[in-house]
Write a protein that holds these residues in place. Structure first.
Motif, short mmCIF file in Angstrom:
data_model
loop_
_atom_site.label_atom_id
_atom_site.label_comp_id
_atom_site.label_asym_id
_atom_site.label_seq_id
_atom_site.Cartn_x
_atom_site.Cartn_y
_atom_site.Cartn_z
N LYS A 185 2.11 -0.61 4.76
CA LYS A 185 2.64 -1.70 5.59
C LYS A 185 4.15 -1.79 5.42
N ASN A 186 4.81 -2.31 6.44
CA ASN A 186 6.26 -2.45 6.42
C ASN A 186 6.69 -3.46 5.36
N ALA A 187 7.74 -3.12 4.62
CA ALA A 187 8.21 -4.01 3.55
C ALA A 187 8.71 -5.35 4.09
N TRP A 188 9.25 -5.36 5.31
CA TRP A 188 9.82 -6.58 5.88
C TRP A 188 8.78 -7.50 6.51
N ASP A 189 7.73 -6.90 7.05
CA ASP A 189 6.69 -7.67 7.74
C ASP A 189 5.41 -6.87 7.65
N GLN A 190 4.46 -7.36 6.85
CA GLN A 190 3.26 -6.59 6.58
C GLN A 190 2.30 -6.48 7.77
N SER A 191 2.68 -7.10 8.92
CA SER A 191 1.89 -6.90 10.13
C SER A 191 2.45 -5.74 10.97
N GLY A 200 0.81 -1.23 0.00
CA GLY A 200 0.00 0.00 0.00
C GLY A 200 0.84 1.27 0.00
N SER A 201 1.87 1.30 -0.85
CA SER A 201 2.80 2.44 -0.86
C SER A 201 2.26 3.66 -1.59
N PHE A 202 1.36 3.45 -2.55
CA PHE A 202 0.97 4.53 -3.45
C PHE A 202 -0.47 4.97 -3.25
N ILE A 203 -0.69 6.28 -3.46
CA ILE A 203 -2.04 6.83 -3.57
C ILE A 203 -2.41 6.96 -5.04
N THR A 204 -1.46 7.43 -5.85
CA THR A 204 -1.69 7.63 -7.29
C THR A 204 -0.52 7.06 -8.08
N ILE A 205 -0.83 6.25 -9.10
CA ILE A 205 0.20 5.77 -10.04
C ILE A 205 -0.01 6.54 -11.34
N ALA A 240 9.17 5.27 1.80
CA ALA A 240 10.15 4.32 2.35
C ALA A 240 9.81 2.89 1.93
N ALA A 241 8.55 2.50 2.08
CA ALA A 241 8.14 1.12 1.76
C ALA A 241 8.31 0.83 0.27
N ALA A 242 8.11 1.84 -0.59
CA ALA A 242 8.24 1.64 -2.03
C ALA A 242 9.68 1.30 -2.42
N VAL A 243 10.65 1.96 -1.77
CA VAL A 243 12.06 1.66 -2.05
C VAL A 243 12.45 0.31 -1.44
N ALA A 244 12.05 0.10 -0.19
CA ALA A 244 12.44 -1.13 0.51
C ALA A 244 11.85 -2.39 -0.13
N SER A 245 10.66 -2.26 -0.71
CA SER A 245 10.00 -3.43 -1.30
C SER A 245 10.37 -3.64 -2.76
N GLY A 246 11.20 -2.74 -3.31
CA GLY A 246 11.64 -2.90 -4.69
C GLY A 246 10.66 -2.39 -5.73
N ILE A 251 11.74 10.70 -14.03
CA ILE A 251 10.34 10.37 -14.34
C ILE A 251 9.58 10.08 -13.05
N VAL A 252 8.56 10.89 -12.78
CA VAL A 252 7.72 10.69 -11.59
C VAL A 252 6.71 9.60 -11.90
N ILE A 253 6.86 8.47 -11.22
CA ILE A 253 6.04 7.29 -11.50
C ILE A 253 4.71 7.31 -10.75
N GLY A 254 4.68 8.09 -9.65
CA GLY A 254 3.45 8.17 -8.86
C GLY A 254 3.67 8.88 -7.54
N LYS A 255 2.58 9.00 -6.77
CA LYS A 255 2.59 9.73 -5.51
C LYS A 255 2.35 8.73 -4.37
N THR A 256 3.19 8.83 -3.34
CA THR A 256 3.19 7.81 -2.30
C THR A 256 2.30 8.16 -1.10
N ASN A 257 1.82 7.09 -0.48
CA ASN A 257 0.97 7.19 0.71
C ASN A 257 1.76 7.77 1.88
N MET A 258 1.06 8.30 2.86
CA MET A 258 1.71 9.00 3.97
C MET A 258 0.71 9.20 5.10
N ASP A 259 1.20 9.59 6.25
CA ASP A 259 0.29 10.03 7.31
C ASP A 259 -0.34 11.35 6.88
N GLU A 260 -1.62 11.52 7.18
CA GLU A 260 -2.37 12.68 6.72
C GLU A 260 -1.68 13.99 7.09
#
Length: 488
Positions: A140-146, A41-46, A157-163, A115-124
């Protein structure tokens, strides 16, 4: 085919030799984003159509061999203005807002053919330390989605860490780049205040906010910082100090460097395994030829209290513009103008944002200003002086980025005080306007631990030098989560 395991230098080499095209790289990145998005759930807009159109145009023009970031896709935090691309700050209040201008940092990206691929999720509105206050749902955390990814730059952060992407931009008001970088085991830098223009960054705390880069490695972080820095007449706080190349000291040894380890950063409230990891990292710096000595930052314990008065007061002022009149969400439940204001803001803002607006409004109110806002400003000066005393004798300060590893989703978001205390180690850096980086330094309970390096103003090159020396002689940055092809 996926290219997300390759460094920016390697990708640039492939693009220049025409072994891959910018369009192929962009399509592969979009595929990586989509294939992992449901899990993290890293992105709001792709921004698929615009990204591919830009990629095709760049292929026609040709990649600039002298510009290492030409044709490289990245993600941008959703509180940074992007012309024609939805920019919501993860709030219902801006659910339909498409800016008519780019932030200066984004203009700089486009100026280097990124190239801007999209806009990432964040705290409001960047208010939160866990990535859970977004109107669009938690990241969710890239290492453990719980686990939480940290915040507020959770998606970046999660977008980079999850590849999903190799690089991204976030913003840091009290730790919002460094803490999620630590929780996700990547590199995140908060630059010196004023180094990157705040024009086009949706304001939270104007004396604290700073845009900065996320990356998989230290060198790539410096390469992205090179692009986004610029003096800007549209930002009254833009600093006149300009550094030509932030990568210039990467690869130099750190023999003779003096590093301070504040006793307050390893005291009460720090997880024992995190503490042990940081002590081991300090010993590693000594093996590399640096001197590490214990110091004191006595006023750092007041940082959280000072921050939540100053940041909330500035937020209370900055968020007045969201009133249901000019743009964004407007209530349908009104009989008069007062109803529009009150109901729009009641319905459009989430609980954490409303909490901070009320905290700030109270701190600035008649009869309480001297007791709260003025006093917080005075203690902020003491915190700045603490840092200045240490930097009179030391090159850098070392410590943990966060007091713990990533915690469980939905475990602290009902306890604001516990959530605020998670920023204990990052907040003083923002209050003092200093640069700070988080780099991977080990693991505790199977989750990444972040090491924070803090320097005096405009010492990003020295911070990168020390961080790169640690990275080059350890293997933590090569560890990847399961979602990115790592071992379970």
């Amino acid at each position: 085919m996926s290219f997300n395991n390759k460094t920016i230098d390697q990708l640039h080499d492939l693009l220049v030799k025409k072994e891959i095209s910018v369009t192929e790289l962009t399509k592969a990145t979009l595929e990586d984003v989509k294939s992992r998005e449901e899990a993290v759930g890293s992105f709001i807009t792709i921004s698929e159509e615009a990204a591919l159109a830009q990629a095709r145009a760049l292929d026609e023009k040709g990649v600039d061999a002298d510009n290492v970031l030409s044709g490289i896709p990245l993600a941008v935090k959703d509180n940074i203005s992007t012309k024609g691309i939805l920019t919501t700050a993860a709030s219902k209040m801006l659910y339909n807002y498409e800016p008519i201008f780019d932030a200066t940092a984004v203009q700089n990206l486009y100026g280097k053919d990124m190239i801007v691929i999209g806009k990432t999720n964040m705290d409001e509105f960047a208010m939160g330390g866990s990535g859970e206050t977004s109107h669009f749902g938690p990241t969710k955390n890239a290492w453990d989605q719980s686990k939480v990814p940290g915040g507020s730059s959770s998606g970046s952060a999660a977008a980079v860490a999850s590849g999903q992407v190799r690089l991204s931009l976030g913003s840091d008001t009290g730790g919002s780049i460094r803490q999620p970088a630590a929780f996700n085991g990547i590199v995140g830098l908060k630059p010196t205040y004023g180094t990157v223009s705040r024009f086009g960054l949706i304001a939270f705390g104007s004396s604290l906010d700073q845009i900065g880069p996320f990356s998989a490695t230290v060198k790539e972080n410096a390469q992205l910082l090179n692009v986004i820095v610029s003096e800007d007449s549209k930002d009254a706080t833009s600093a006149p100090v300009r550094i030509a190349d932030f990568t210039s000291k990467i690869g130099q040894d750190i023999k003779g460097m003096k590093i301070a380890l504040p006793k307050e950063y390893l005291g009460e409230g720090i997880d024992p395994e995190v503490k042990e990891t940081i002590i081991n990292a300090a010993k590693h710096f000594e093996k590399l030829g640096a001197t590490v000595e214990e110091v004191s930052l006595p006023h750092s314990k007041y940082g959280v209290a000072v921050y939540y008065i100053i940041a909330s007061s500035e937020a209370s002022s900055n968020l007045q513009r969201f009133d249901g009149i000019r743009y964004g969400y407007r209530t349908e439940n009104f009989n008069n103008l007062d109803d529009i204001y009150v109901n729009t803001r009641s319905e459009g803002f989430g609980e954490e944002v409303k909490r901070r607006i009320m905290l700030g409004t109270f701190s600035l109110s008649s009869g309480y200003y001297d007791a709260y806002f003025k006093k917080a400003g005075q203690v902020r000066t003491l915190i700045i002086q603490d840092f200045e005393k240490v930097f009179a004798d030391y090159d850098l300060i070392l410590g943990p980025t966060a007091p713990s590893v990533a915690f469980d989703l939905d475990s602290l978001n009902h306890d604001p005080v516990a959530m605020y205390l998670a920023d204990l180690l990052t907040i003083p850096v923002n209050l003092a306007g200093l640069p700070g980086i988080s780099i991977p330094a080990g693991f505790a309970q199977g989750l990444p631990v972040g090491l924070q390096l803090i320097g005096p103003k405009y010492s990003e090159r020295e911070i990168y030098q020390a961080a790169a020396a640690f990275e080059a002689t350890t293997d933590y940055h090569n560890q990847q989560p399961l979602i990115f092809g790592g071992k379970a």
